[in-house]
Design an enzyme around this catalytic site. Structure first.
Site, PDB file in Angstrom:
ATOM      1  N   HIS B  87     -61.849  -3.256 -55.691  1.00  0.00           N
ATOM      2  CA  HIS B  87     -62.215  -4.875 -56.485  1.00  0.00           C
ATOM      3  C   HIS B  87     -64.283  -4.754 -55.855  1.00  0.00           C
ATOM      4  CE1 HIS B  87     -63.222  -9.271 -58.114  1.00  0.00           C
ATOM      5  NE2 HIS B  87     -62.674  -8.915 -56.793  1.00  0.00           N
ATOM      6  N   ASP B 116     -92.281   1.653 -73.328  1.00  0.00           N
ATOM      7  CA  ASP B 116     -90.735   1.829 -72.806  1.00  0.00           C
ATOM      8  C   ASP B 116     -91.415   2.156 -71.182  1.00  0.00           C
ATOM      9  OD1 ASP B 116     -88.615   3.397 -71.608  1.00  0.00           O
ATOM     10  OD2 ASP B 116     -88.849   3.927 -74.321  1.00  0.00           O
ATOM     11  N   TRP B 152     -64.591  -3.072 -48.893  1.00  0.00           N
ATOM     12  CA  TRP B 152     -65.515  -2.130 -49.653  1.00  0.00           C
ATOM     13  C   TRP B 152     -67.022  -2.533 -48.286  1.00  0.00           C
ATOM     14  CZ3 TRP B 152     -71.096  -4.642 -50.665  1.00  0.00           C
ATOM     15  CH2 TRP B 152     -71.263  -5.815 -49.998  1.00  0.00           C
ATOM     16  N   SER B 180     -78.383   6.582 -58.505  1.00  0.00           N
ATOM     17  CA  SER B 180     -78.928   5.729 -59.469  1.00  0.00           C
ATOM     18  C   SER B 180     -79.047   4.565 -59.443  1.00  0.00           C
ATOM     19  CB  SER B 180     -77.403   5.737 -60.300  1.00  0.00           C
ATOM     20  OG  SER B 180     -77.460   4.302 -61.064  1.00  0.00           O
ATOM     21  N   SER B 181     -78.999   3.859 -58.368  1.00  0.00           N
ATOM     22  CA  SER B 181     -79.831   2.411 -58.208  1.00  0.00           C
ATOM     23  C   SER B 181     -81.515   3.187 -57.594  1.00  0.00           C
ATOM     24  CB  SER B 181     -79.356   2.329 -56.978  1.00  0.00           C
ATOM     25  OG  SER B 181     -78.209   1.783 -56.872  1.00  0.00           O
ATOM     26  N   HIS B 264     -76.982  -6.618 -45.544  1.00  0.00           N
ATOM     27  CA  HIS B 264     -77.643  -8.095 -46.255  1.00  0.00           C
ATOM     28  C   HIS B 264     -78.671  -7.987 -47.235  1.00  0.00           C
ATOM     29  CE1 HIS B 264     -78.070 -12.065 -46.537  1.00  0.00           C
ATOM     30  NE2 HIS B 264     -79.468 -12.131 -46.513  1.00  0.00           N
ATOM     31  N   GLU B 266     -78.584  -5.458 -49.539  1.00  0.00           N
ATOM     32  CA  GLU B 266     -78.247  -5.185 -50.971  1.00  0.00           C
ATOM     33  C   GLU B 266     -77.572  -7.006 -51.688  1.00  0.00           C
ATOM     34  OE1 GLU B 266     -77.304  -3.155 -52.830  1.00  0.00           O
ATOM     35  OE2 GLU B 266     -75.594  -4.126 -53.622  1.00  0.00           O
ATOM     36  N   TYR B 268     -78.765  -9.555 -51.434  1.00  0.00           N
ATOM     37  CA  TYR B 268     -80.484 -10.272 -52.093  1.00  0.00           C
ATOM     38  C   TYR B 268     -80.397  -9.321 -53.597  1.00  0.00           C
ATOM     39  CZ  TYR B 268     -80.920 -14.241 -48.745  1.00  0.00           C
ATOM     40  OH  TYR B 268     -80.378 -15.062 -48.448  1.00  0.00           O
ATOM     41  N   SER B 279     -85.742 -19.003 -63.796  1.00  0.00           N
ATOM     42  CA  SER B 279     -86.870 -19.639 -63.664  1.00  0.00           C
ATOM     43  C   SER B 279     -87.541 -19.224 -65.110  1.00  0.00           C
ATOM     44  CB  SER B 279     -87.953 -18.841 -62.237  1.00  0.00           C
ATOM     45  OG  SER B 279     -87.392 -18.782 -61.095  1.00  0.00           O
ATOM     46  N   HIS B 313     -75.901 -11.660 -38.662  1.00  0.00           N
ATOM     47  CA  HIS B 313     -75.166 -12.686 -38.621  1.00  0.00           C
ATOM     48  C   HIS B 313     -73.398 -11.997 -39.857  1.00  0.00           C
ATOM     49  CE1 HIS B 313     -76.943 -13.135 -43.472  1.00  0.00           C
ATOM     50  NE2 HIS B 313     -76.068 -12.662 -43.638  1.00  0.00           N
ATOM     51  N   HIS B 314     -73.643 -11.289 -40.044  1.00  0.00           N
ATOM     52  CA  HIS B 314     -71.702 -10.970 -40.011  1.00  0.00           C
ATOM     53  C   HIS B 314     -71.202 -10.167 -39.096  1.00  0.00           C
ATOM     54  CE1 HIS B 314     -72.639 -10.729 -45.014  1.00  0.00           C
ATOM     55  NE2 HIS B 314     -74.262 -10.418 -44.205  1.00  0.00           N
ATOM     56  N   THR B 339     -85.345 -20.261 -49.585  1.00  0.00           N
ATOM     57  CA  THR B 339     -84.398 -20.579 -50.675  1.00  0.00           C
ATOM     58  C   THR B 339     -85.331 -22.055 -51.040  1.00  0.00           C
ATOM     59  OG1 THR B 339     -83.112 -19.261 -49.298  1.00  0.00           O
ATOM     60  CG2 THR B 339     -81.963 -20.358 -51.264  1.00  0.00           C
ATOM     61  N   LYS B 342     -86.993 -22.455 -53.932  1.00  0.00           N
ATOM     62  CA  LYS B 342     -86.625 -22.572 -54.944  1.00  0.00           C
ATOM     63  C   LYS B 342     -85.617 -23.298 -55.503  1.00  0.00           C
ATOM     64  CE  LYS B 342     -87.025 -17.077 -55.318  1.00  0.00           C
ATOM     65  NZ  LYS B 342     -88.028 -17.801 -56.248  1.00  0.00           N
ATOM     66  N   ARG B 461     -58.687 -13.631 -44.268  1.00  0.00           N
ATOM     67  CA  ARG B 461     -59.372 -12.466 -45.892  1.00  0.00           C
ATOM     68  C   ARG B 461     -58.828 -11.387 -46.152  1.00  0.00           C
ATOM     69  NH1 ARG B 461     -65.064 -10.486 -45.191  1.00  0.00           N
ATOM     70  NH2 ARG B 461     -65.085  -9.794 -47.179  1.00  0.00           N
TER      71      ARG B 461
HETATM   72  C1  HEM Z   1     -78.806 -19.719 -47.586  1.00  0.00           C
HETATM   73  C2  HEM Z   1     -78.826 -18.097 -47.791  1.00  0.00           C
HETATM   74  C3  HEM Z   1     -77.678 -17.444 -46.997  1.00  0.00           C
HETATM   75  C4  HEM Z   1     -77.121 -17.524 -46.050  1.00  0.00           C
HETATM   76  C5  HEM Z   1     -77.537 -18.727 -45.380  1.00  0.00           C
HETATM   77  C6  HEM Z   1     -75.586 -16.607 -46.121  1.00  0.00           C
HETATM   78  C7  HEM Z   1     -74.635 -16.117 -44.703  1.00  0.00           C
HETATM   79  C8  HEM Z   1     -73.625 -15.201 -44.458  1.00  0.00           C
HETATM   80  C9  HEM Z   1     -73.524 -15.533 -43.230  1.00  0.00           C
HETATM   81  C10 HEM Z   1     -73.381 -16.040 -41.984  1.00  0.00           C
HETATM   82  C11 HEM Z   1     -72.031 -14.732 -44.031  1.00  0.00           C
HETATM   83  C12 HEM Z   1     -71.122 -13.667 -42.730  1.00  0.00           C
HETATM   84  C13 HEM Z   1     -70.075 -15.039 -42.737  1.00  0.00           C
HETATM   85  C14 HEM Z   1     -69.352 -14.297 -41.909  1.00  0.00           C
HETATM   86  O1  HEM Z   1     -68.117 -12.892 -42.282  1.00  0.00           O
HETATM   87  O2  HEM Z   1     -68.352 -14.711 -40.564  1.00  0.00           O
HETATM   88  C15 HEM Z   1     -72.332 -14.112 -44.918  1.00  0.00           C
HETATM   89  C16 HEM Z   1     -71.319 -13.277 -45.579  1.00  0.00           C
HETATM   90  C17 HEM Z   1     -71.269 -13.021 -47.126  1.00  0.00           C
HETATM   91  N1  HEM Z   1     -73.251 -13.028 -48.192  1.00  0.00           N
HETATM   92 FE1  HEM Z   1     -73.914 -14.735 -47.646  1.00  0.00          FE
HETATM   93  N2  HEM Z   1     -75.476 -15.936 -47.173  1.00  0.00           N
HETATM   94  C18 HEM Z   1     -76.675 -16.861 -48.136  1.00  0.00           C
HETATM   95  C19 HEM Z   1     -76.590 -16.329 -48.991  1.00  0.00           C
HETATM   96  C20 HEM Z   1     -75.788 -14.668 -50.110  1.00  0.00           C
HETATM   97  C21 HEM Z   1     -76.445 -14.634 -51.094  1.00  0.00           C
HETATM   98  C22 HEM Z   1     -77.420 -15.171 -52.000  1.00  0.00           C
HETATM   99  C23 HEM Z   1     -74.830 -13.382 -51.486  1.00  0.00           C
HETATM  100  C24 HEM Z   1     -75.244 -13.033 -52.290  1.00  0.00           C
HETATM  101  C25 HEM Z   1     -75.600 -13.163 -53.443  1.00  0.00           C
HETATM  102  C26 HEM Z   1     -74.439 -13.986 -50.664  1.00  0.00           C
HETATM  103  C27 HEM Z   1     -73.558 -12.497 -50.262  1.00  0.00           C
HETATM  104  C28 HEM Z   1     -72.150 -13.129 -49.018  1.00  0.00           C
HETATM  105  C29 HEM Z   1     -71.466 -11.477 -49.324  1.00  0.00           C
HETATM  106  C30 HEM Z   1     -70.884 -10.002 -50.160  1.00  0.00           C
HETATM  107  C31 HEM Z   1     -70.914 -11.582 -47.588  1.00  0.00           C
HETATM  108  C32 HEM Z   1     -69.426 -11.238 -47.589  1.00  0.00           C
HETATM  109  C33 HEM Z   1     -69.726  -9.648 -47.015  1.00  0.00           C
HETATM  110  C34 HEM Z   1     -68.323  -8.971 -46.071  1.00  0.00           C
HETATM  111  O3  HEM Z   1     -68.381 -10.116 -44.840  1.00  0.00           O
HETATM  112  O4  HEM Z   1     -67.761  -8.838 -47.376  1.00  0.00           O
HETATM  113  N3  HEM Z   1     -74.619 -14.388 -49.548  1.00  0.00           N
HETATM  114  N4  HEM Z   1     -73.447 -15.305 -45.871  1.00  0.00           N
HETATM  115 CU    CU Z   2     -75.480 -11.413 -45.230  1.00  0.00          CU
END
Ligand code: HEM
Ligand code: CU
Lengths: 291, 536
Positions: B87, B116, B152, B180-181, B264, B266, B268, B279, B313-314, B339, B342, B461
């Site tokens: 998923h 094009d 994933w 591809s990307s 990370h 990714e 963005y 916008s 931060h992950h 952010t 914006k 989770r």
């Molecule tokens: C203000 C902006 C953001 C901050 C401060 C932020 C912060 C964080 C942090 C600290 C985590 C890790 C949490 C943990 O595993 O304990 C996280 C996870 C995640 N964030 Fe964000 N994030 C932000 C914006 C975004 C955006 C824009 C996206 C995607 C469009 C995103 C997608 C994700 C995803 C997919 C995960 C989980 C990854 C995983 O462990 O599978 N985040 N974020």
């Molecule tokens: Cu991140």
């Protein structure tokens, strides 16, 4: 953009990309199954891989054939040429990042992972509980689990190879200069010399690998030192191989009278690629062999 | 005011005056297989992305069905893990990213006055390798031992020591997605840099183009790193290396560093194009120019820059040195500044605007509010000490679904409704589109908002079973999930209806819309801007 607009050539339909897609599919499935079947001996994976690779080569010949034909018939404007150049530069940037991942692994292992296993910083308990006998050093020739190997010195083959690649960069540059000045004989000679140097490099590299495997016990699976050594030099070697093939194709085209002093994108791209591969080697030589 | 058909006629006439006449479009399946046309390829990307969205969505339904009650009832745990993994992979690489690339293909050449994409044949190749990559990934689910079940994020040693035999197929399919990307991104950058109409200066570029330019840069910078890390997984699993195995001097935590260095940026990659879409849409329906255009550009660029230095931060709970914990915490929080700029600008654009609430605007407004919620929960996660509590709980799941579903996906819907008249030449059915919006809006919050509480209360989770005290909230979440899943089928209805017929769309169906794409007739002719237009 201030410059004058030129009509941009948009090619009509083309069959090569979809053939290339099928080729990549066969390669991926083939490689994927071949790797799984590795220990069972034989299997159909390798044949799929071979079929995919063959198809990819056919596709590349056909596709580049089209492009060369279009270019020779003057369909390309200066703007088109810029697109190609920029595309090639970004491709090389992506390659830089690919190598960066492996260099990152090397630095991380060397500066952090191995010292930590040896108890550095606040990792005394890690050391005491996991492998108390282990002592951290680089190159890592005695692994935590007791495996042993030897480190590859930088004298001898690696040093020769460095010199060879450095010279090849110069000769290729001279070939390029000759092309721009319209000195075709010099161009042919310098390009030929570059190819010879490239092949020599590859030859010595194979020599080095044989030496490592047979005499030193330095193998791909010999701990993190062997891992990073072979992945970095291996991927680099694959790039030199590809670069040499590109140079050989360019050589053929030069013999056919292709390229002019101010229109030679393919030559330019090939030479950028070669210089890039050269720079990667320099980093490799310093970080994998010397330091 | 000119009537709609008149407006379209004028656009068509102007178009004909400046372009040669070969508006033939090849027919049949070969048209799609061999095409070099950016609009065809854009359509292919969009259809593919939506199909993958439904496939990935079906897996989410399996997950939510299993979690409807505590205990194991529908699927076995290994299959459950395959569902969450695939998923995630499908939604990220198969739905959101291809949808953005499809929008880029359709819109960027029209927005900058280019004939094009810069490298049209490569464009075809970038698309057509994707369905093959996903065929491999999905095919691996049916192999002995099953498909990928390691999340994933494919952390080692789950993806090395403990993974199923078919992991090699996963690795190679990720390689193809990466190729591809990267090719798609190169095409986007070269098109924007090299094919703008002569008077389209940098600071006149529509923000969608700007955000995509920066996204493309991120893609070229990090997709190769992903390729590198899957390759190391491959060699660790099959060739005896120990990159991620301490016994040979490697480190499983090293996997996480390399993965998140890709990961990370990714995330963005999956949100910057949304910023560009919103916008474009908010000024159109607030009938005011975008507030702070230049600051939007700089904010996007600084978000992209910062995204390279926040990856760990992950990994706050992996036992990094204290300096690392602090560094990554502060850098992550810093991202909230651009952010915030914006979000402020979008709100300021609407301030005292003459607003109307057509469907694209509804999705864009929902985006602003709900994405901001996701941003706030991100900030909470960024606080190292509290992340020790939140990490790997449903709070994280809530966070990234707010940014990805109500962020990325909602913006893609906004874009689809905004440009659907341009693509099909017909207005969509307003009623069903509004139904789609409202059903999605309500159900998505029922689905994801309670997950915050589940997470704070400690529900982990990626788990097929849970403690009894979580039962009620999980039931609500699952009901929200099924409702959201069903609501998405309404989108199919709207699009199919619009593609088949309906009220004719004017060249510029939205009164306040700006940009070159509205100067060509609706539907946009097969070839546009063979000679570049004048830019005001
Ligand atoms: C203000 C902006 C953001 C901050 C401060 C932020 C912060 C964080 C942090 C600290 C985590 C890790 C949490 C943990 O595993 O304990 C996280 C996870 C995640 N964030 Fe964000 N994030 C932000 C914006 C975004 C955006 C824009 C996206 C995607 C469009 C995103 C997608 C994700 C995803 C997919 C995960 C989980 C990854 C995983 O462990 O599978 N985040 N974020
Ligand atoms: Cu991140």
């Amino acid at each position: 953009m201030s410059q004058q607009y030129q009509k941009y050539y948009v090619p009509a339909q083309s069959g090569w990309p979809i053939i290339g897609a099928v080729a990549l599919f066969l390669i991926a499935v083939g490689a994927g199954t071949a790797v799984q079947q590795m220990n069972q001996g034989g299997g159909y994976g390798q044949w799929l891989l071979l079929a995919g690779a063959t198809l990819l080569i056919i596709m590349l010949i056909g596709w580049f054939g089209n492009v060369i034909h279009e270019s020779m018939t003057g369909l390309y404007s200066e703007q088109m040429d810029r697109s190609f150049r920029q595309g090639m530069s970004w491709f090389i940037f992506s390659e830089v990042m690919f190598f960066a991942a492996f260099f990152g692994a090397l630095f991380y292992a060397r500066m952090l992972a191995v010292p930590w296993l040896g108890g550095a910083d606040n990792n005394e308990m890690t050391h005491a509980l996991l492998w108390p006998e282990f002592s951290a050093h680089w190159p890592l020739v005695s692994m935590p689990d007791g495996g042993e190997t030897q480190a590859m010195g930088w004298h001898g083959l690696p040093l020769y190879n460095t010199i060879i690649l450095l010279i090849s960069s110069v000769t290729l540059h001279l070939a390029h200069v000759s092309l721009e000045q319209g000195k075709r004989t010099a161009l042919t000679a310098w390009l030929f010399l570059t190819i010879v140097l490239g092949i020599a490099f590859l030859f010595l590299q194979v020599e080095e690998y044989v030496h490592a495997y047979v005499e030193m016990g330095l193998t791909l699976d010999a701990g993190i030192y062997g891992n990073t050594f072979f992945l970095l030099t291996g991927f680099h070697g694959m790039h030199v191989t590809l670069g040499t093939i590109i140079l050989i194709v360019l050589f053929g085209r030069v013999l056919k009278g292709h390229f002019t002093g101010d229109q030679h994108f393919a030559f330019m791209a090939g030479s950028w690629y070669w210089h890039f591969v050269d720079v990667v080697w320099l980093c490799l030589f310093v970080f994998v062999y010397v330091i | 005011m000119t009537s709609m058909t008149e407006q379209n006629d004028i656009a068509a006439q102007q178009h004909d005056e400046t372009n040669e006449h070969h508006h033939y479009a090849p027919k049949g399946i070969m048209r799609w297989l061999l095409t070099t046309n950016h609009k065809d390829i854009g359509t292919l990307y969009l259809i593919f992305a939506f199909t993958m969205f439904l496939v990935g969505g079906a897996m989410a339904m399996v997950i939510r069905a299993e979690l409807f009650q505590p205990g194991l009832q529908l699927v076995d745990p290994n299959f459950f893990n395959q569902m969450t993994t695939v998923h995630g992979l499908i939604m990220v690489f198969g739905a959101v990213m291809p949808a953005f690339t499809g929008l880029a293909n359709w819109m960027i050449p029209m927005m900058i006055g280019a004939p094009d994409m810069a490298l049209p044949r490569m464009n075809n190749w970038s698309f057509w390798i994707l369905p093959f990559a996903f065929a491999i990934l999905l095919g691996s689910l049916f192999m002995e031992g099953g498909g990928p079940a390691f999340g994933w994020t494919f952390y080692a040693p789950l993806s090395t020591t403990y993974s199923s035999d078919s992991t090699a197929l996963f690795v190679f399919s990720v390689h193809i997605m990466g190729i591809s990307s990267i090719m798609g991104a190169i095409n986007v950058i070269v098109t924007i840099v090299n094919l703008r109409a002569p008077d389209m200066s940098w600071m006149k570029l529509p923000l969608f183009v700007w955000t995509w330019l920066i996204t493309a840069f991120l893609l070229i910078a990090v997709m190769p790193v992903l390729a590198g890390v899957v390759t190391m997984v491959l060699t660790d699993k099959y060739f005896g290396t120990s990159f991620f195995d301490a016994a040979g001097g490697g480190d499983p935590v090293m996997f996480q560093h390399i993965f998140w260095f890709f990961g990370h940026p990714e995330v963005y990659i999956m949100i910057l194009p949304s910023f560009g879409i919103v916008s474009a849409i908010i000024p159109a329906f607030a009938r005011k120019p975008l507030f702070g255009y230049a600051s939007m550009v700089y904010a996007t660029a600084s978000i992209a820059g910062l995204s390279f230095i926040v990856w760990a931060h992950h990994m706050f709970t992996t036992g990094m040195p204290l300096f690392g914990e602090l560094f990554f915490m502060y850098c992550t929080m810093l991202i909230a500044v651009p952010t915030g700029v914006k979000v402020f600008n979008w709100v300021a654009t609407m301030w005292r605007g003459a607003m109307t609430f057509e469907v694209p605007m509804l999705f864009a407004l929902a985006f602003v509010v709900l994405f901001t919620i996701g941003g706030f929960s991100g900030l909470m996660l960024a606080i190292t000490p509290v992340d020790f509590q939140y990490h790997d709980t449903y709070f994280v799941v809530a966070h990234f679904h707010y940014v990805l579903v109500t962020g990325a996906i909602f913006s893609i819907y906004a874009a689809a409704y905004y440009w659907l008249p341009k693509w099909t030449g017909h207005m969509f059915n307003e009623f069903w589109a509004k139904m789609h919006f409202w059903c999605s809006l309500v159900s998505v919050n029922v689905l994801f908002f309670p997950m915050h509480f589940l997470g704070l209360a400690g529900m982990p989770r990626r788990i097929p079973d849970y403690a009894l005290q979580f039962a009620d909230v999980n039931q609500i979440v699952s009901i929200g999930g099924f409702a959201f899943g069903l609501s998405q089928l309404l989108f199919v209805v709207v699009v199919v209806k619009a593609a088949r017929g309906g009220e004719k769309a004017a060249a510029k169906p939205w009164e306040g819309a700006e940009g070159l794409e509205w100067t060509v007739p609706s539907p946009a002719p097969y070839h546009t801007f063979e000679t570049p237009p004048a830019v005001k």
